[in-house]
Design a protein around this motif. Structure first.
Motif, mmCIF file in Angstrom:
data_model
loop_
_atom_site.group_PDB
_atom_site.id
_atom_site.type_symbol
_atom_site.label_atom_id
_atom_site.label_comp_id
_atom_site.label_asym_id
_atom_site.label_seq_id
_atom_site.Cartn_x
_atom_site.Cartn_y
_atom_site.Cartn_z
ATOM 1 N N GLU A 176 6.867 13.002 -9.331
ATOM 2 C CA GLU A 176 6.603 12.365 -8.038
ATOM 3 C C GLU A 176 7.779 11.502 -7.575
ATOM 4 O O GLU A 176 7.777 11.001 -6.452
ATOM 5 C CB GLU A 176 5.340 11.491 -8.113
ATOM 6 C CG GLU A 176 4.066 12.280 -8.284
ATOM 7 C CD GLU A 176 3.748 13.146 -7.079
ATOM 8 O OE1 GLU A 176 4.001 12.708 -5.945
ATOM 9 O OE2 GLU A 176 3.254 14.266 -7.284
ATOM 10 N N THR B 56 0.836 -1.197 0.000
ATOM 11 C CA THR B 56 0.000 0.000 0.000
ATOM 12 C C THR B 56 0.873 1.252 0.000
ATOM 13 O O THR B 56 0.623 2.194 -0.745
ATOM 14 C CB THR B 56 -0.929 0.003 1.229
ATOM 15 O OG1 THR B 56 -1.698 -1.190 1.213
ATOM 16 C CG2 THR B 56 -1.840 1.195 1.210
ATOM 17 N N ASP B 57 1.902 1.270 0.830
ATOM 18 C CA ASP B 57 2.808 2.424 0.887
ATOM 19 C C ASP B 57 3.556 2.598 -0.422
ATOM 20 O O ASP B 57 3.867 3.718 -0.817
ATOM 21 C CB ASP B 57 3.818 2.256 2.017
ATOM 22 C CG ASP B 57 3.152 2.320 3.383
ATOM 23 O OD1 ASP B 57 3.761 1.810 4.325
ATOM 24 O OD2 ASP B 57 2.044 2.868 3.482
ATOM 25 N N LYS C 57 1.878 0.744 -13.581
ATOM 26 C CA LYS C 57 1.577 -0.682 -13.441
ATOM 27 C C LYS C 57 2.266 -1.486 -14.539
ATOM 28 O O LYS C 57 2.794 -2.571 -14.277
ATOM 29 C CB LYS C 57 0.063 -0.904 -13.482
ATOM 30 C CG LYS C 57 -0.353 -2.226 -12.943
ATOM 31 C CD LYS C 57 0.048 -2.347 -11.494
ATOM 32 C CE LYS C 57 -0.453 -3.633 -10.893
ATOM 33 N NZ LYS C 57 0.067 -3.864 -9.556
ATOM 34 N N LYS D 84 -1.169 5.966 -13.648
ATOM 35 C CA LYS D 84 -1.306 4.719 -12.896
ATOM 36 C C LYS D 84 -1.097 3.516 -13.808
ATOM 37 O O LYS D 84 -0.430 2.548 -13.432
ATOM 38 C CB LYS D 84 -2.680 4.636 -12.236
ATOM 39 C CG LYS D 84 -2.888 5.650 -11.134
ATOM 40 C CD LYS D 84 -4.290 5.572 -10.609
ATOM 41 C CE LYS D 84 -4.551 6.685 -9.609
ATOM 42 N NZ LYS D 84 -5.936 6.722 -9.172
ATOM 43 N N TRP E 240 2.538 2.315 -3.407
ATOM 44 C CA TRP E 240 1.754 3.007 -4.423
ATOM 45 C C TRP E 240 1.147 4.310 -3.921
ATOM 46 O O TRP E 240 0.354 4.940 -4.617
ATOM 47 C CB TRP E 240 0.652 2.085 -4.934
ATOM 48 C CG TRP E 240 1.220 0.905 -5.646
ATOM 49 C CD1 TRP E 240 1.318 -0.364 -5.184
ATOM 50 C CD2 TRP E 240 1.806 0.881 -6.954
ATOM 51 N NE1 TRP E 240 1.920 -1.168 -6.112
ATOM 52 C CE2 TRP E 240 2.233 -0.429 -7.214
ATOM 53 C CE3 TRP E 240 2.011 1.861 -7.925
ATOM 54 C CZ2 TRP E 240 2.843 -0.795 -8.401
ATOM 55 C CZ3 TRP E 240 2.628 1.493 -9.113
ATOM 56 C CH2 TRP E 240 3.033 0.178 -9.339
ATOM 57 N N SER E 241 1.507 4.755 -2.738
ATOM 58 C CA SER E 241 0.907 5.965 -2.182
ATOM 59 C C SER E 241 1.224 7.208 -3.020
ATOM 60 O O SER E 241 0.394 8.108 -3.128
ATOM 61 C CB SER E 241 1.356 6.174 -0.738
ATOM 62 O OG SER E 241 2.755 6.374 -0.684
ATOM 63 N N ASP E 242 2.416 7.271 -3.630
ATOM 64 C CA ASP E 242 2.772 8.419 -4.472
ATOM 65 C C ASP E 242 1.973 8.455 -5.766
ATOM 66 O O ASP E 242 1.818 9.505 -6.382
ATOM 67 C CB ASP E 242 4.264 8.394 -4.810
ATOM 68 C CG ASP E 242 5.134 8.590 -3.585
ATOM 69 O OD1 ASP E 242 4.641 9.192 -2.611
ATOM 70 O OD2 ASP E 242 6.290 8.139 -3.601
ATOM 71 N N VAL E 243 1.481 7.311 -6.196
ATOM 72 C CA VAL E 243 0.775 7.205 -7.475
ATOM 73 C C VAL E 243 -0.727 7.398 -7.305
ATOM 74 O O VAL E 243 -1.419 7.737 -8.249
ATOM 75 C CB VAL E 243 1.072 5.819 -8.110
ATOM 76 C CG1 VAL E 243 0.362 5.638 -9.426
ATOM 77 C CG2 VAL E 243 2.570 5.620 -8.288
ATOM 78 N N ARG E 244 -1.211 7.226 -6.102
ATOM 79 C CA ARG E 244 -2.651 7.206 -5.843
ATOM 80 C C ARG E 244 -3.396 8.428 -6.383
ATOM 81 O O ARG E 244 -4.493 8.303 -6.916
ATOM 82 C CB ARG E 244 -2.891 7.073 -4.338
ATOM 83 C CG ARG E 244 -4.341 6.836 -4.001
ATOM 84 C CD ARG E 244 -4.549 6.415 -2.571
ATOM 85 N NE ARG E 244 -4.008 5.067 -2.387
ATOM 86 C CZ ARG E 244 -3.040 4.756 -1.520
ATOM 87 N NH1 ARG E 244 -2.528 5.670 -0.756
ATOM 88 N NH2 ARG E 244 -2.616 3.524 -1.407
ATOM 89 N N ASP E 245 -2.844 9.624 -6.286
ATOM 90 C CA ASP E 245 -3.544 10.846 -6.687
ATOM 91 C C ASP E 245 -3.248 11.271 -8.123
ATOM 92 O O ASP E 245 -3.696 12.343 -8.542
ATOM 93 C CB ASP E 245 -3.186 11.986 -5.733
ATOM 94 C CG ASP E 245 -3.682 11.718 -4.327
ATOM 95 O OD1 ASP E 245 -4.715 11.032 -4.185
ATOM 96 O OD2 ASP E 245 -3.034 12.175 -3.370
#
Length: 87
Positions: free
Chosen positions: A66, A14-15, A32, A28, A17-22
């Motif tokens: 990012e 989870t951490d 991937k 994205k 992909w946190s930079d990609v989430r927004d």
């Protein structure tokens, strides 16, 4: 594998992909695809994602901003850049 190991693994994923989430969906998708493939050029990313080259270029610039993607010049063709997921 214990329950604690599973939770830690899920949290690190989870951490990761946190930079990609927004970011936009195209960024994205590019991230991937780079996750599945080690290193690709912009044209290879356009082929893999079925996105227009301009959209891939925008997605890569957002990912670079990012700090998610690392870019380097190709030794075989200095006109091309190779992109790798840096997460």
């Amino acid at each position: 594998m214990s329950t604690t190991d599973t939770v830690v693994t899920e949290e690190s994923a989870t951490d990761r992909w946190s930079d990609v989430r927004d970011l936009p969906p195209s960024a994205k998708l590019v991230a991937k695809v780079l996750d599945y493939n080690d290193t690709l050029t912009q044209s290879e990313l356009a082929e893999e994602t079925l996105l227009p080259p301009r959209t891939v270029r925008y997605a890569l610039s957002r990912l670079e901003d990012e700090g998610v993607v690392d870019a380097r010049f190709s030794f075989t063709d200095a006109r091309k850049r190779l992109y790798t997921l840096g997460v």
